[in-house]
Design an enzyme around this catalytic site. Structure first.
Site: not given
Ligand code: MIG
Length: 842
Positions: A442, A445, A520
């Site tokens: 996650d 980016e 998201d």
């Molecule tokens: O700033 O890890 O897209 O699936 O539950 C949010 C917490 C960070 C974004 C991900 C989401 C995940 C969440 N993350």
């Protein structure tokens, strides 16, 4: 309210910046002054000292690389490209006073000398497929500097193409937009965009690859440039498609079809194939931000099993860690991960853990234990090791780069360093030692809470194979390299297992290392509707393994939305229900029994269709053809499919037309040339037409292509629960024929790469007198134990006898073989001993 305003502001900003880019004002490349050639390429030396190299990689794959007012550099490096050496295709060159023609067996590249315009034609018909609208151009005078991310680093480069009057555009990876990109424009700049809605751009990923289709002929263009890039498909001008980037090279690959599948296959040759994930990655998955403690995970699994809902994977989101320290476990919440994972394994459930790139910035002198269960509060081994080895990103002035993410002040690894990638990969033993089955990446980016635009990272240097380049060039490839580090690490740690990696951000080529999900989303009908063109576009951009949080991530869903959402995702490669931390619970049972019962039906159907899905997955691995695809992929001569993105196909054989708004119980469905069979009623349609069908909440309209044989397996609670015993459901085409090649292997190991698989071709033909079924000798070295293969066909024929390999087949043989006719369905069962067989019923 906040959630809605942000995207709108961004859209306005975006429109303003693109309008500011008048690429016609850029400096155009000079005329062709001289031409030189070598084994597989032609260099055009231009009057302004620019150079263009046209390289013939394959008959249908041509690379165009240019440098403006200077020689082409020797360094030629891309993180995206998988295959760099190609056998030279047959080609020739013809020069005239006005042009240079370079021709392979498939494509003729015609370069006009003055002004320098490049045109791609079909070598056989001479038809122009794609042509420059103006010469390649660059921002010699710095006209666009004011809008660039880092004006000190790059020079804007651009290519522009004539826009066909009826040209359609597809691909471009993950975009919050509809299927056909005509008259739209886009930016690539990997961005963390929670709650994005249609039109929000950019979002998480960069795949600068698109497909054009006009007059039934398709081509592809891959602009391999990792800088912030722009694609305009006839938005700023009705004459022009253009693409460009804020630096780097004008460097693109032209693919000629004319068929879309051929382009996707070549794109996979060039940027790499998706390796097969473990078969259970196709299983149902459940997630939540976040399930903890351990007892909560147990309870979710217990509910699944008790409610007879299939489940293969549970995901642990960021709260399993010690204060968001990656490669650690919170001992209070998960005192014994190994024990928990073993316990879950006994119920057929695997654990996937989230891993973010942000490593907590925790400078201490003390040395820390490498045990991921030992407290890292005083001293954190990952930070210590990364510092000691100098693997973290620094700013130009040598200071450590300290972004803010979940752990607070953090650091990022320079994944362009091979040693750093190896180290990062090996850190995953903190998971694999306990039996964690996959990694969910996650925030890559990479997101930075200080500033999501990337400005805070502008002077961050990456080694970049000795180029020591900065963020403007490296942002969009950060996730690709993190995925590579992770995938290669898992391969080393568990050589007998296929890695399973899921990523949010990406650059082209990511399919070699990771699958993806669309981040998201919103728990809204619009969000659900948007997921279809997104999956389709990703599939057309070389990423076959895609999915969205089932039910949507943000906001409060409801039973109807969740049910309809499962009616899309039950055939998506990645089928995972996930929800944000403060969102309303949405596991399949949360809205009551009525919805749960329908969801169960679709989850069970997914598992029954597993032999079909897995075969389709293997096709994607081998040929680049996506599982979840738009109809245009199979029917590109049918203009009714060109912007059809409220229905989809899975493989060549299933067509699904889901309901995407509340309160709707019937819809129009377009069926391309047929015949087609209603999956639920077996009603036959002739196709090439629009039909209206009923779609009460329990029914998603679904059709099978005439000519298909759909392999199904037994109902299962998890992949591998029961041995495969395929039953083949036969759907004859207009000539009464049908066929399928079933793919099987061990489902978990990489041995399929060495031929340890079994491919079994089955064929059927039906006439008014008889039915013939053949099973060819299987290919590959994977052996299945003797088992029963069943064939089911709906037919008027009432056979007097059924003959297997020349001998009468009794209705109920002792070995389990036999046949019966009940209702309209004729079922024939034969023993599969790995040999070819033929059945005749008359
Ligand atoms: O700033 O890890 O897209 O699936 O539950 C949010 C917490 C960070 C974004 C991900 C989401 C995940 C969440 N993350």
């Amino acid at each position: 309210m906040k959630n809605y305003l942000l995207p709108i502001v961004c859209i306005l900003l975006f429109v303003a910046s693109v309008a500011g880019q008048d690429i016609t004002r850029l400096e155009k490349i000079g005329d062709v002054a001289s031409v030189s050639r070598n084994d597989n390429s032609v260099v055009l030396n231009c009057s302004d000292n620019s150079q263009i190299r046209i390289t013939l990689l394959a008959p249908d794959l041509i690379r165009v690389r240019a440098s403006f007012s200077k020689q082409l550099p020797n360094r030629d490096h891309s993180w995206a490209i998988d295959k760099t050496s190609w056998p030279t295709p047959r080609w020739n060159i013809v020069e005239t006073a006005s042009s240079v023609s370079i021709k392979t067996d498939a494509v003729e590249v015609v370069v006009r000398r003055s002004p320098l315009l490049i045109e791609f034609r079909d070598a056989k018909t001479g038809a122009v497929i794609n042509a420059d609208q103006q010469p390649l151009a660059y921002d010699a005078k710095g006209l666009l500097k004011s809008m660039m991310f880092d004006p000190d680093v790059g020079v804007f480069v651009a290519a522009s193409k004539k826009l066909g009057f009826d040209e359609h555009f597809y691909g471009l990876g993950e975009k919050a937009s509809r299927l056909d990109k005509r008259r739209s424009s886009f930016i690539n700049w990997n961005s963390d965009t929670p709650g994005y809605v249609e039109g929000r751009d950019p979002i998480y990923q960069t795949v600068p690859f698109y497909l054009g289709l006009e007059n039934g002929a398709a081509y592809g263009i891959f602009f391999d440039n990792s800088f912030k890039s722009y694609f305009d498909f006839g938005k700023s001008s009705q004459q022009r498609v253009w693409f460009g980037a804020e630096g780097g090279e004008m460097n693109y690959y032209f693919f000629y079809g004319p068929q879309l599948p051929k382009i996707l296959s070549r794109y996979a040759d060039l940027t790499g194939r998706m390796p097969l994930p473990p078969m259970w990655a196709l299983g149902n998955q459940q997630s939540r931000w976040s399930y903890y403690p351990e007892a909560m995970v147990d309870e979710v699994v217990r509910q699944y099993r008790q409610r007879d809902l299939p489940l293969d994977v549970v995901h642990l989101d960021i709260d399993y860690m010690q204060g968001y320290r990656v490669f650690t476990w919170n001992q209070n919440r998960f005192p014994n991960p190994k024990e928990m994972i073993t316990r879950l394994a006994q119920q057929g459930v695997k654990i996937v853990t989230i891993v973010d790139p942000g490593v907590k910035h925790q400078p201490t002198e003390a040395s820390a234990s490498r045990d991921p269960l030992t407290s890292q509060e005083q001293s954190y081994y990952v930070f210590n090791e990364g510092i000691a080895r100098n693997y973290f990103q620094k700013r130009k002035d040598g200071r450590l780069f300290v972004p803010r993410v979940w752990p607070g002040e953090s650091v990022f690894v320079d994944y362009t360093l091979p040693d750093a990638r190896r180290w990062w990969g090996d850190l995953h033993r903190a998971y694999t030692d306990f039996g964690v089955a996959g990694i969910w990446m996650d925030m890559n980016e990479p997101a930075d809470f200080v500033d999501q635009s990337g400005k805070n990272q502008i002077d961050v240097v990456s080694n970049d194979e000795g180029d020591n380049s900065t963020h403007a060039k490296n942002r969009n490839v950060f996730a690709l390299l993190m995925a590579r580090a992770t995938y290669e690490g898992l391969e080393r740690l568990q050589p007998d297992k296929r890695p399973y990696v899921i990523t949010r951000a990406a650059y082209a080529g990511v399919q070699r290392y990771a699958t993806m999900w669309t981040g998201d989303t919103n728990s809204t009908w619009d969000g659900l509707s948007l997921s279809i063109p997104m999956f389709q576009s990703l599939g057309l951009s070389g990423q076959p393994f895609v999915g969205s949080d089932v039910g949507g991530f943000m906001g409060r869903g409801n039973g109807e939305l969740l049910t309809r959402s499962y009616q899309v995702s039950f055939l998506a490669p990645f089928c995972r229900n996930h929800k944000t931390i403060d969102g309303y619970d949405q596991e399949p049972w949360r809205f009551g029994k009525h919805y749960e019962d329908i969801i169960r039906k679709y989850l069970k159907l997914r598992y029954e269709l597993m032999p079909f899905l897995y075969t389709t997955l293997e096709t994607a691995h081998r040929t680049g053809a996506p599982l979840f695809r738009p109809l245009v992929f199979n029917y590109q001569d049918d203009s009714n499919t060109y912007n059809l993105d409220d229905q989809f196909m899975v493989g060549d054989d299933l067509l699904v037309a889901p309901i995407l708004s509340p309160g709707i119980t019937s819809r129009l469905v377009y069926l391309p040339r047929g015949p087609w069979y209603d999956y639920w009623t077996n009603k036959k349609y002739s196709g090439g037409t629009m039909i209206r069908v009923d779609a009460p909440l329990e029914t998603v309209p679904m059709f099978v292509r005439g000519g298909a044989i759909i392999p199904k397996g037994p109902p299962m609670n998890f992949i591998g629960e029961k041995p495969a015993a395929p039953s083949f459901v036969i759907f004859p085409d207009a000539q009464g024929k049908s066929q399928f090649s079933l793919y099987e292997d061990d489902g978990v190991s990489p041995a399929y790469k060495e031929g340890l698989y079994r491919r079994t071709r089955v064929q059927a033909s039906e006439t008014s007198q008889d039915i013939n079924i053949t099973v060819d000798a299987p290919q590959g070295s994977f052996k299945t134990p003797n088992r029963i293969l069943s064939f089911l066909i709906s037919t008027r024929l009432l056979p007097r006898q059924v003959v297997l390999d020349g001998r009468t087949l009794s209705k109920a043989g002792q070995d389990g073989s036999g046949w019966q006719k009940s209702g309209d369905t004729l079922t024939v069962r034969i023993v599969d001993d790995g040999k070819p067989h033929s059945v005749n019923a008359k």
